[in-house]
Design a protein around this motif. Sequence first.
Motif, mmCIF file in Angstrom:
data_model
loop_
_atom_site.group_PDB
_atom_site.id
_atom_site.type_symbol
_atom_site.label_atom_id
_atom_site.label_comp_id
_atom_site.label_asym_id
_atom_site.label_seq_id
_atom_site.Cartn_x
_atom_site.Cartn_y
_atom_site.Cartn_z
ATOM 1 N N ASN A 3 -10.704 150.541 9.437
ATOM 2 C CA ASN A 3 -10.290 149.422 9.878
ATOM 3 C C ASN A 3 -11.312 148.841 9.915
ATOM 4 O O ASN A 3 -12.747 148.628 10.613
ATOM 5 C CB ASN A 3 -9.230 149.720 10.931
ATOM 6 N N ILE A 4 -11.186 147.388 10.150
ATOM 7 C CA ILE A 4 -12.085 146.074 10.114
ATOM 8 C C ILE A 4 -11.180 146.112 12.219
ATOM 9 O O ILE A 4 -10.257 145.136 11.703
ATOM 10 C CB ILE A 4 -12.233 145.207 9.233
ATOM 11 N N PRO A 5 -11.941 145.976 12.842
ATOM 12 C CA PRO A 5 -11.872 145.527 14.298
ATOM 13 C C PRO A 5 -11.703 144.158 14.086
ATOM 14 O O PRO A 5 -12.787 143.531 13.580
ATOM 15 C CB PRO A 5 -12.175 146.281 15.000
ATOM 16 N N PRO A 6 -10.793 143.286 15.094
ATOM 17 C CA PRO A 6 -10.724 142.648 15.766
ATOM 18 C C PRO A 6 -12.666 141.602 16.399
ATOM 19 O O PRO A 6 -13.223 141.165 16.342
ATOM 20 C CB PRO A 6 -10.045 141.841 16.243
ATOM 21 N N LEU A 318 -2.878 143.824 8.025
ATOM 22 C CA LEU A 318 -3.749 145.029 8.372
ATOM 23 C C LEU A 318 -2.836 146.213 8.058
ATOM 24 O O LEU A 318 -3.833 147.530 8.337
ATOM 25 C CB LEU A 318 -2.080 144.994 10.042
ATOM 26 N N GLU A 319 -1.982 146.605 6.760
ATOM 27 C CA GLU A 319 -1.761 147.483 6.002
ATOM 28 C C GLU A 319 -3.423 147.400 5.532
ATOM 29 O O GLU A 319 -3.639 148.841 4.481
ATOM 30 C CB GLU A 319 -0.868 146.853 4.666
ATOM 31 N N ALA A 320 -3.935 146.407 4.301
ATOM 32 C CA ALA A 320 -5.269 146.961 4.369
ATOM 33 C C ALA A 320 -6.432 146.824 4.762
ATOM 34 O O ALA A 320 -6.919 146.780 4.355
ATOM 35 C CB ALA A 320 -5.430 145.506 2.608
ATOM 36 N N GLY A 321 -6.158 147.886 6.296
ATOM 37 C CA GLY A 321 -7.455 147.781 7.028
ATOM 38 C C GLY A 321 -7.812 146.732 8.198
ATOM 39 O O GLY A 321 -9.013 147.238 8.359
ATOM 40 N N ALA A 322 -7.166 145.393 7.838
ATOM 41 C CA ALA A 322 -7.898 143.909 8.912
ATOM 42 C C ALA A 322 -6.888 144.274 9.966
ATOM 43 O O ALA A 322 -6.315 143.750 9.579
ATOM 44 C CB ALA A 322 -8.097 142.931 7.167
ATOM 45 N N GLU A 370 -20.001 142.103 3.715
ATOM 46 C CA GLU A 370 -18.539 142.960 2.979
ATOM 47 C C GLU A 370 -17.331 142.933 3.117
ATOM 48 O O GLU A 370 -16.344 143.326 3.054
ATOM 49 C CB GLU A 370 -19.610 144.537 2.895
ATOM 50 N N GLU A 371 -17.723 142.996 4.898
ATOM 51 C CA GLU A 371 -16.607 143.465 5.853
ATOM 52 C C GLU A 371 -15.537 142.347 5.962
ATOM 53 O O GLU A 371 -14.429 142.144 5.061
ATOM 54 C CB GLU A 371 -16.675 143.485 7.201
ATOM 55 N N GLN A 372 -16.007 140.869 6.141
ATOM 56 C CA GLN A 372 -16.228 139.528 5.570
ATOM 57 C C GLN A 372 -15.024 139.238 4.233
ATOM 58 O O GLN A 372 -14.068 138.747 4.014
ATOM 59 C CB GLN A 372 -16.975 138.845 6.014
ATOM 60 N N GLN A 373 -15.642 140.062 3.129
ATOM 61 C CA GLN A 373 -15.369 139.772 1.631
ATOM 62 C C GLN A 373 -14.016 140.100 1.909
ATOM 63 O O GLN A 373 -13.010 140.553 0.987
ATOM 64 C CB GLN A 373 -16.131 140.355 0.957
#
Length: 387
Positions: A3-6, A318-322, A370-373
């Motif tokens: 996941n990409i955390p806030p 969230l389901e997509a990991g962001a 990459e995370e932002q994309q």
Amino acid sequence: MSNIPPLDLKRQYQAIGADVSAAVLEVLASGAYIGGPLVKNFEQQFATYIGTAECVGCNSGTDALYLALRAMNIGAGDEVITTPFTFIATAETISGVGAKPVFVDIDLATFNLDLTQLAAAITPRTKAIMPVHLFGNPVDMTELMSIAAQYNLVVIEDCAQATGAKWQGQPVGRIGHFGCFSFFPTKNLGACGDGGAITVNDPGLADDLRMLREHGSRERYYHEAIGVNSRLDAIQAAILQVKLPHLDLWNQQRATVASRYHQLLANIPGIITPQATPGGESAWNQYTIRVVAPVGMDTADPRDRLPTLRDRVRASLLEAGAIAMIYYPLPLHLQSVYADLGYAVGSFPNAERVSQEVLSLPMFPELTVEEQQRVVYALKDAIDTCR
């Protein structure tokens, strides 16, 4: 795929962990855990960074606001103007000293106080204005200070989310009569626990603040006011001393992240990207977009807590990991704790509207391209799916 955390404080610690650990161990070995030279040194360094004569450390950003109000003898029968779209600590401290919070609606573009509505809210009981530099975006302090001077009002800047932000080249926290900062771990300059500070140019007021934070005492066991216990711990001061020299670089990296978001989000229908106040330099504590529903959709009373388009988009992300965050889903004037103020739905339409639209995307200095994309691709899919 993770996941990409806030916010990811672990990455920050990996970069400066050795220095932080050494500073903490030095404090532990010293036996001086409350006050002492480390706290004084940090206060001096932070005052220099902000550009004020004095800095008074305290237990939290909330206490910083409270102590500033107390230092100006603001209390029962007084009114303080602030925004309804902020964390409750802002208004809570006004209530905490016995004064009345008076809300003014926000500007849709900046999320900050709409200064064109400020004068109309001033009454003979108004003693202060408490602008909030929300999400790191500075208020137009030139205009605000002009209005405050016209009515002889105190200005207490809530800089909790804006350490390092600037208005026309000046750091926020040095323009008003007081600057109130939070060092909560999620802030741009964060401790490893609670902490706060008040910046001020008047040495007499600084002395009063120190008296109030020490149980109303200037001399031990002799008390001249009902104060509080609100001190910045030496361990937190030591950690902040390590971090302060990195703050400008971290804020530059946040600005780069924000710029990339601007570019990546430019052509997504239904998304409004955050706008900096003209003349200001945001510290980008958050990157907060608006997810705008089609006309006629999501018009429910915010107090009903019905899912909005923004909520559905967030769930899809969230389901997509962001992991995206919502600040703040219910404006303060509609909170049950402030029902006695008599505000109704529609009192502040801009604050009510954005409370149902705002979504804060992952934002921290170490966030990769990459995370932002990934976040933006997931957002595009979510918008397509949920609209």
